[in-house]
Design an enzyme around this catalytic site. Structure first.
Site, PDB file in Angstrom:
ATOM      1  N   GLY A   1       0.800  -1.207   0.000  1.00 48.13           N
ATOM      2  CA  GLY A   1       0.000   0.000   0.000  1.00 48.13           C
ATOM      3  C   GLY A   1       0.831   1.254   0.000  1.00 48.13           C
ATOM      4  N   HIS A   2       0.275   2.292   0.594  1.00 48.85           N
ATOM      5  CA  HIS A   2       0.885   3.619   0.583  1.00 48.85           C
ATOM      6  C   HIS A   2       2.205   3.650   1.357  1.00 48.85           C
ATOM      7  CE1 HIS A   2       0.702   7.923  -0.048  1.00 48.85           C
ATOM      8  NE2 HIS A   2       0.802   8.161   1.238  1.00 48.85           N
ATOM      9  N   PHE A   3       2.228   2.986   2.510  1.00 45.38           N
ATOM     10  CA  PHE A   3       3.442   2.941   3.332  1.00 45.38           C
ATOM     11  C   PHE A   3       4.117   1.588   3.124  1.00 45.38           C
ATOM     12  CE2 PHE A   3       1.125   6.332   5.551  1.00 45.38           C
ATOM     13  CZ  PHE A   3       2.123   7.300   5.598  1.00 45.38           C
TER      14      PHE A   3
END
Length: 298
Positions: free
Chosen positions: A265-267
């Site tokens: 995901g984003h992180f």
């Protein structure tokens, strides 16, 4: 064991915190974090790089352990945050460096590259956007609405992004193995941005994000002109900056490397640290093999 130094310095009258590790005469790598975290997001990546690179990771003003002057005393913008970062790197005498940019770190890093195109030796973009194709419309519609017309109704939608649940979602959305993500990450981020007055800081930056897409044509020209080595290693399930944003780098950079990580995901560092670190080490070793050390002589 890699020794990571935790340092403070004064930059343009503000206290700035940064992490530093690795040989001072090694090629420099500057890690620029995103919203709503801090250089803490690099706590595991720094030791994975510091055996062969000089790594510097600052907290932006208003984040982490850096100063957070009130919004009525400091005009928070991506131009201002880039100026602080630029001055910090000058103080550290980093004349040439590779950039790792994620989320907010991208528009800060792009400004550094446009101001000092010959300083940037390579770029690693980890879900750090540079193209309109990267914006996921459902996520960004409230941001554009607030930037265009900041009023109580548009502000209310963005205040939801300051909640712990919204931050938790940023960490977990699309992650195939969410149990790999430390719950302390989103709890610490929420605690830090919930300090008195920081809501206005974050709202100012949400509003200022609209200044970034107009910068993209200049950035794309920089890419075409310099052909700076670039690796886009991207969480393929990111609901903020979609994978088309990673693929778009190939429009302007002939040799751009694009790696989409399924189940990330984003992180991405929280669930796929080894994937990112291994890709970075291989990419940077190749991109910087002929580059001079990152720190100028005393």
């Amino acid at each position: 064991m890699v020794e990571v130094r935790h340092r403070y310095t004064s930059v343009l009258g503000h206290r700035v915190f940064y992490r530093e590790a690795g040989p001072a005469d090694a090629p420099a790598v500057v890690l620029l974090h995103g919203y709503p975290t801090s250089s803490r997001m690099f706590r595991h990546l720094i030791p994975a790089l510091a055996d062969r690179f000089h790594v510097v990771a600052p907290d932006h003003l208003g984040f982490g352990r850096s100063a957070a002057p009130p919004a009525d005393e400091f005009a928070y913008s991506f131009d201002a945050l880039a100026e602080v970062t630029e001055e910090l790197l000058a103080q550290l005498r980093l004349e040439r460096y590779a950039l790792y940019v994620q989320d907010y770190g991208a528009p800060i890093g792009w400004r550094l590259a446009l101001r000092h195109p010959h300083a940037v030796t390579a770029i690693v973009s980890q879900n750090g956007n540079a193209y309109d194709e990267g914006f996921v419309p459902d996520f960004w519609a409230p941001v554009w609405a607030y930037a265009q017309s900041p009023d109580p109704s548009t502000e209310a939608a963005l205040r939801e992004a300051l909640s712990e649940e919204a931050i938790r979602r940023q960490y977990l959305h699309g992650v195939a193995e969410p149990e790999l993500v430390d719950p302390d990450t989103w709890a610490a981020d929420h605690r830090e941005i919930s300090r008195p007055g920081l809501d206005r800081v974050q709202l100012d930056l949400f509003r200022d994000y609209a200044t970034n897409p107009p910068l993209y044509p200049r950035l794309h020209e920089y890419f075409r002109t310099t052909q700076v080595p670039l690796l886009a290693v991207w969480g393929a399930e990111d609901e903020i900056f979609g994978p088309d944003g990673a693929r778009a780098f190939t429009k302007d950079l002939e040799d751009a490397q694009v790696r989409l990580v399924p189940g990330g995901g984003h992180f991405l560092l929280e669930s796929h640290l080894d994937t990112v670190a291994d890709a970075m080490r291989a990419f940077l070793d190749e991109a910087l093999r002929r580059d001079a050390p990152g720190r100028a002589p005393a």
